[in-house]
Enzyme design. Structure first.
Site, PDB file in Angstrom:
ATOM      1  N   GLY C  44      66.976  71.139  40.220  1.00  0.00           N
ATOM      2  CA  GLY C  44      66.466  72.323  40.902  1.00  0.00           C
ATOM      3  C   GLY C  44      67.569  73.341  41.114  1.00  0.00           C
ATOM      4  O   GLY C  44      68.758  73.041  40.991  1.00  0.00           O
ATOM      5  N   CYS C  45      67.163  74.546  41.448  1.00  0.00           N
ATOM      6  CA  CYS C  45      68.141  75.623  41.596  1.00  0.00           C
ATOM      7  C   CYS C  45      69.018  75.413  42.830  1.00  0.00           C
ATOM      8  O   CYS C  45      70.252  75.466  42.744  1.00  0.00           O
ATOM      9  CB  CYS C  45      67.446  76.977  41.635  1.00  0.00           C
ATOM     10  N   TYR C  46      68.385  75.173  43.974  1.00  0.00           N
ATOM     11  CA  TYR C  46      69.186  74.952  45.180  1.00  0.00           C
ATOM     12  C   TYR C  46      70.130  73.758  45.013  1.00  0.00           C
ATOM     13  O   TYR C  46      71.326  73.864  45.308  1.00  0.00           O
ATOM     14  CB  TYR C  46      68.286  74.711  46.394  1.00  0.00           C
ATOM     15  N   THR C  48      71.516  72.481  42.443  1.00  0.00           N
ATOM     16  CA  THR C  48      72.638  72.801  41.564  1.00  0.00           C
ATOM     17  C   THR C  48      73.745  73.520  42.326  1.00  0.00           C
ATOM     18  O   THR C  48      74.929  73.191  42.209  1.00  0.00           O
ATOM     19  CB  THR C  48      72.153  73.666  40.383  1.00  0.00           C
ATOM     20  N   SER C  49      73.344  74.524  43.136  1.00  0.00           N
ATOM     21  CA  SER C  49      74.365  75.306  43.854  1.00  0.00           C
ATOM     22  C   SER C  49      75.113  74.461  44.878  1.00  0.00           C
ATOM     23  O   SER C  49      76.266  74.738  45.196  1.00  0.00           O
ATOM     24  CB  SER C  49      73.706  76.507  44.550  1.00  0.00           C
TER      25      SER C  49
END
Lengths: 234, 234, 234, 234
Positions: C44-46, C48-49
């Site tokens: 997911g995007c979150y 990953t960060s």
């Protein structure tokens, strides 16, 4: 034109002797000349969005050159890097306004000079630039009149033929959005014929930072040096 | 007009018998009539921004009614509350585009009907609405022609006199921004005369949610009920 | 984990027999495993960060796993393509808000599972996602505690060494902006040590549509098929 | 505190003899004292958003004062009127970033001084301000720890009771958006208790230009002069 330049930019031209070798670098119009040019002047962003669809119509005498209206909308990057009242976020966010209304924008003479070169007539351009709350992009909404006896299909045929093989300029069939060409060197335009038959409306979009600036400069460089026109741009 | 209504909105009018008592509620134009009206139809947002500066010029036969161009820019709230592709943040953020180009917007007939009522002539309006990346506000950039023999000062005098005592409509001396009137019931406009002498440019701004909608409705209600016109609005 | 998946996504997993061959595709962490993987699940995007800067610290037991706070801000594209109240321009323009506060976001379990796999402990993640008025980009502001006896320089050395040769993940020396990595597959992060010595703050930015989605998927594909990891991405 | 002031603002205080008569003008906390004050110092925007929900909890010893984290997001108007790189539209549009990370923002000491006055302890505040792409508004996402033996219901009861009759400060039951309080003097906050039981999360929003600046100043003036607290503000 030297005199015009010095009047508009308010400075003495530093190297007037070079002007005779300098060329107006609108590649889709002056492709052959640019191949052999020593110096190419990169067009302004607003003129690029207007001249690409308008010059072929003028060259073929399909429109009335006496008055062309371009109601143009630009993102804030068009106002430059300088931090000032105009570019402060709070001033340009959530608001649109026109500026230099009437006939005082320096891009105006650039447009008029190209139109005069193209058809030999001294037409008028009514150019109204607007500051729009977005980072990049220009939309020019252009109002034109038919030349006597010209039909809508002649207009569309002229432009379709002119740009049939163009790498970056595309006649589209929908209302173009500035985001359609964002971060590309493309110009998208469409042509409308209101049913009253009185006017022609052209909607033309570019990214002012690419086709309206650095992208077109690279395109010109590619042509001057014999590279593929699209090198580094697609 | 019943037939026109049913054609444009695509529905049968539910209560056609009331139309004879209904009035077009542009308060600065029809103030007296609204005082005695039983039913007031609230004008559309775009027409309000256009008609306020244009109708006095038509009524005084100072402009040529045969073709009026309004290049209008609206914030996204003008596209309504419905969540759809048009109003999705990603689609309208950082982009501007025209829509219903040519002559198909339902506001167009509203504008043309008022113009015809005002000067008795069947003029044409070329109306190009644009979706602008901001929440609220309309800027109409209006291109007009002088009626024969009319001077710029006659235009400005007419509008200054008409709105000298208006609570909400103000002739300003700068290029108006939509944020100047944001969250107010005001209309600000300015008039420009390009030096070629060929056209008149009017820039007119309103907040589409107030002077273009609920604010003007309250203003109409105030007038109908004999309250101070500005009650609840300043 | 099958049970966790079905609980969080609220659907039966269609092909549970494939799960044993599936790998969590965070390329900078699982590069070797991805080379031989049959199925790679794109993070997911979150997560990953957050995981890119945090997992190396956990793997080296430099931080306390018992509570990690990530206050994360995402652009509106993170809310998906669906047109609804959340993504309507008028609702998300000019406003910021948190959502799914506490511990209900489906990305939370993804983060916690990776943390558990990395250090074998069941730590807690307090994850507060925010909807931010911009199209793309995620900034995670991460609050961590030192593991006993660990110094700031051990933290910075660990992360510098880990990503010294990474193509897309860069330890920067300024406060990263989401626009720094916009339209790229990069993750930029920086680490701060408040002088009280109590916490570590990591600021980590990605473009949620690239490193947080399609870009990372291409990176994984490149690795799986033996291509250069950066093919098509720089 | 004079020494602290001169250290933080980097200038000599011009009128130190007035400090003994000056009061910290957070009206919901110091209402009685402001009624008789000669000089009222208006709180900063960030501190207002943080202290309104936090001080009552500290005064009642319901939270652990040793470390409070506030991850705060402000619109661009918080960066001031000066036109510079930070406030240029192109730099702050479509991007979020933290600044003055760690412990260097001048608002930090204002927060810490009020906390110390309230409960007599020298707690730490970890304050991370972020520049958010919107004109106005602050959202503070605040992470707190329970004091020993305190329950969630004690926290909510304390805040509900404190602000039950407040004109401008409201305990809401949803995740507050900055636009909920835009152009008002209100502070809206909500409190969340993650199910792990480890932390308390408070979301607090104000309009930095009103409750965070001029609005609160008017509220203070109203109290000082015996007017209704809400005069001119609702």
């Amino acid at each position: 034109d030297l005199a015009l330049y010095e009047q508009i930019y308010g400075v003495q031209h530093p190297l007037p002797e070079l002007l005779k070798d300098a060329l107006y670098g609108l590649p889709e119009i002056y492709h052959k000349e640019i191949q052999n040019a020593k110096i190419v002047g990169n067009p302004g962003c607003y003129p690029t969005s207007i001249l690409l669809p308008v010059l072929p119509l003028l060259a073929n005498r399909l429109i009335d050159p006496s008055l062309i209206i371009s109601d143009s909308k630009s993102g804030v990057s068009g106002a430059g890097r300088a931090a000032n009242g105009t570019t402060h976020y709070i001033n340009c966010n959530e608001s649109i306004n026109a500026y230099k209304v009437g006939d005082t924008h320096r891009h105006l003479s650039e447009i008029q000079e190209q139109m005069r070169i193209t058809d030999g007539q001294f037409g008028e351009v009514l150019f109204t630039p607007h500051l729009t709350p977005m980072a990049r992009g220009i939309l020019s909404t252009i109002y034109l009149d038919f030349a006597p006896g010209v039909s809508a299909s002649q207009i569309t045929e002229c432009l379709k033929e002119k740009y049939a093989d163009a790498s970056f300029v595309h006649y589209v069939s929908h209302s173009p959005k500035t985001s359609d060409v964002s971060c590309t060197n493309n110009c998208h335009f469409n042509v409308y014929f209101p049913k009253s038959g009185k006017k022609i409306i052209i909607l033309s979009v570019i990214d002012n930072l690419l086709k309206g600036a650095a992208g077109q400069a690279i395109q010109n460089m590619n042509i001057m040096f014999g590279f593929n026109e699209t090198e580094g741009l697609v």
